[in-house]
Write an enzyme that holds these catalytic residues in place. Structure first.
Site, PDB file in Angstrom:
ATOM      1  N   VAL A  15       1.626   3.664   2.544  1.00  0.00           N
ATOM      2  CA  VAL A  15       2.630   3.770   3.618  1.00  0.00           C
ATOM      3  C   VAL A  15       3.540   2.541   3.625  1.00  0.00           C
ATOM      4  O   VAL A  15       4.763   2.646   3.761  1.00  0.00           O
ATOM      5  CB  VAL A  15       1.945   3.927   5.002  1.00  0.00           C
ATOM      6  CG1 VAL A  15       2.989   3.900   6.118  1.00  0.00           C
ATOM      7  CG2 VAL A  15       1.121   5.211   5.075  1.00  0.00           C
ATOM      8  N   GLY A  61       0.821  -1.219   0.000  1.00  0.00           N
ATOM      9  CA  GLY A  61       0.000   0.000   0.000  1.00  0.00           C
ATOM     10  C   GLY A  61       0.846   1.255   0.000  1.00  0.00           C
ATOM     11  O   GLY A  61       2.068   1.200  -0.195  1.00  0.00           O
ATOM     12  N   TYR A  69     -14.055   1.061  10.546  1.00  0.00           N
ATOM     13  CA  TYR A  69     -12.611   1.323  10.605  1.00  0.00           C
ATOM     14  C   TYR A  69     -12.203   1.665  12.044  1.00  0.00           C
ATOM     15  O   TYR A  69     -11.284   1.057  12.600  1.00  0.00           O
ATOM     16  CB  TYR A  69     -12.288   2.471   9.667  1.00  0.00           C
ATOM     17  CG  TYR A  69     -10.824   2.856   9.582  1.00  0.00           C
ATOM     18  CD1 TYR A  69      -9.868   1.966   9.084  1.00  0.00           C
ATOM     19  CD2 TYR A  69     -10.388   4.128   9.974  1.00  0.00           C
ATOM     20  CE1 TYR A  69      -8.528   2.336   8.982  1.00  0.00           C
ATOM     21  CE2 TYR A  69      -9.056   4.495   9.864  1.00  0.00           C
ATOM     22  CZ  TYR A  69      -8.131   3.602   9.375  1.00  0.00           C
ATOM     23  OH  TYR A  69      -6.802   3.970   9.268  1.00  0.00           O
ATOM     24  N   VAL A  86      -4.419 -11.661   5.038  1.00  0.00           N
ATOM     25  CA  VAL A  86      -3.989 -11.939   6.418  1.00  0.00           C
ATOM     26  C   VAL A  86      -5.164 -12.261   7.351  1.00  0.00           C
ATOM     27  O   VAL A  86      -4.939 -12.585   8.512  1.00  0.00           O
ATOM     28  CB  VAL A  86      -3.123 -10.792   7.007  1.00  0.00           C
ATOM     29  CG1 VAL A  86      -1.868 -10.579   6.189  1.00  0.00           C
ATOM     30  CG2 VAL A  86      -3.910  -9.496   7.153  1.00  0.00           C
ATOM     31  N   LEU A 112       0.362  -3.393   8.898  1.00  0.00           N
ATOM     32  CA  LEU A 112      -0.258  -2.217   8.278  1.00  0.00           C
ATOM     33  C   LEU A 112      -1.493  -2.584   7.464  1.00  0.00           C
ATOM     34  O   LEU A 112      -2.194  -1.700   6.979  1.00  0.00           O
ATOM     35  CB  LEU A 112       0.742  -1.507   7.341  1.00  0.00           C
ATOM     36  CG  LEU A 112       1.779  -0.600   7.991  1.00  0.00           C
ATOM     37  CD1 LEU A 112       2.896  -1.406   8.651  1.00  0.00           C
ATOM     38  CD2 LEU A 112       2.391   0.350   6.973  1.00  0.00           C
TER      39      LEU A 112
END
Ligand code: NAD
Ligand code: UDP
Length: 324
Positions: free
Chosen positions: A12, A10, A145, A57, A73
């Site tokens: 970052v 991604g 989120y 994951v 992350l």
């Protein structure tokens, strides 16, 4: 060190993989590319110390070889992404975090959780220190989120307390820079894309809401410092220079020399009114301070977006004739 970076494909994550390789670490990036792009890490394959594993994951996973640290992350992060992927966002915050924690536990590895300023919700305390517990709507549109990250913090803390996993939690504030997706819906990428295309900049609400924008290189230095430390956190990582979103729009227009106008659109539900990190903990515990001012970071980001759109148009394939 050999470091597993979940979500390494991604925005970052790709910068973190790059920084770790640059200093000599080996990196195993695990990503399912639901919001990332293989192109973000394509240049890293040149290093024999880089390995990419395509995996989700939320399903228990392992990686071959030693693991000294796990930087977790993986998670959709832009509001339009987590609105589009609500169940996936909850799953990666819960099951995904637990699978990454188990990997760290099995290997006796350091575990870095990238939490978010969203755990503070629409904050009633300003600026936000780590001791503030937050003001989150548990059933609002952002809750998939916010609550996933709050659960991830609770889970990681329980793994530290009951299983002795060397957990460190950082709470990241709005970060921007090269490799943001032009259509990810986040404010910096959206304004730059619109300004470069000569389209109107879509300012939500009256633009008086504030954010504190951190350049990605600064953030990555903080992530590496936290990986290298044994601090549990949580530690805020963000640039305390607070700006209104209207001010950002004007800075982007200036930086791109664009004649685009600003148009107003409705403010999204539960959009936090203000946000600014207290960074005393990062300064004291990690010796970290952000260095890149917003105008400079925007210049780098604009240059990257401009170069990317030029390369993309040049690389567009010529139309292939349809065979009869
Ligand atoms: P991003 O969407 O660019 O990157 C997230 C990466 O995770 C993507 O490559 C995506 O494909 C991957 N991913 C998502 N679900 C996965 C799964 N189930 N299995 C494997 N990979 C999966 O977002 P980003 O801005 O790079 O954010 C990275 C992390 O930093 C996220 O955890 C986010 O919550 C956190 N964070 C970012 C910001 C910011 O401003 N960028 C602010 C606060 C927190
Ligand atoms: N925003 C905006 N125009 C856009 C996208 C976002 O005015 O095209 C606003 C949004 O309402 C919010 C701020 O910019 O107040 C930051 O939004 P972003 O999605 O980047 O991050 P977050 O809301 O998660 O801080």
């Amino acid at each position: 060190m050999r470091i597993v970076v979940t979500g390494g494909g991604g925005f970052v994550g790709s910068h973190l993989c790059e920084a770790l390789l640059r200093r000599g670490d080996a990196v195993c990036c695990v990503d399912n590319f639901c919001t990332g792009e293989p192109a973000n890490v394509a240049h890293l394959h040149a290093s024999p110390r880089f390995r990419l594993i395509r995996a989700d994951v939320t399903v228990p996973f392992d990686v071959p070889g030693p693991v000294d640290a796990v930087a977790h992350l993986a998670s959709p992060a832009s509001p339009p992404d987590y609105h589009r992927l609500p169940l996936e966002t909850l799953a990666v915050g819960s099951h995904g975090t637990e699978n990454a924690l188990r990997l760290a536990e099995r290997h006796g590895a350091r575990f870095l959780l990238t939490s978010t300023s969203e755990v503070y919700g629409d904050p009633e305390v300003h600026p936000q220190p780590e001791r503030y517990w937050g003001h989150v709507n548990p059933i609002g549109p952002r809750s998939v989120y916010d609550e996933a990250k709050r659960y991830a913090e609770a889970l990681s803390t329980a793994y530290r307390r009951s299983l002795g996993v060397d957990v460190g939690i950082v709470r990241i504030f709005n970060t921007y820079g090269p490799r943001m997706r032009p259509y990810d819906g986040r404010v910096v990428s959206t304004f730059i894309r619109q300004a470069l295309a000569g389209e109107p900049l879509t300012l939500y609400g009256d633009g008086s809401q504030t954010r504190s924008f951190c350049y990605v290189d600064d953030l990555v230095r903080g992530l590496v410092a936290m990986l290298d430390s044994d601090r549990p956190g949580p530690v805020n990582l963000g640039n305390p220079s607070e700006r209104t979103v209207r001010e950002l729009a004007e800075l982007v227009l200036h930086s791109t020399e664009s004649a685009s106008r600003i148009v107003h659109r409705p403010l999204p539900v539960d959009d936090p009114a203000r946000r600014r990190p207290v960074i005393d903990a990062a300064v004291e515990q990690l010796g970290w301070v952000p260095r890149v001012p917003l105008d400079e970071g925007l210049r780098h980001t604009v240059a990257w977006f401009a170069a990317r759109s030029a390369t993309r148009s040049a690389a567009l394939p010529s139309p292939v004739p349809v065979e009869a």
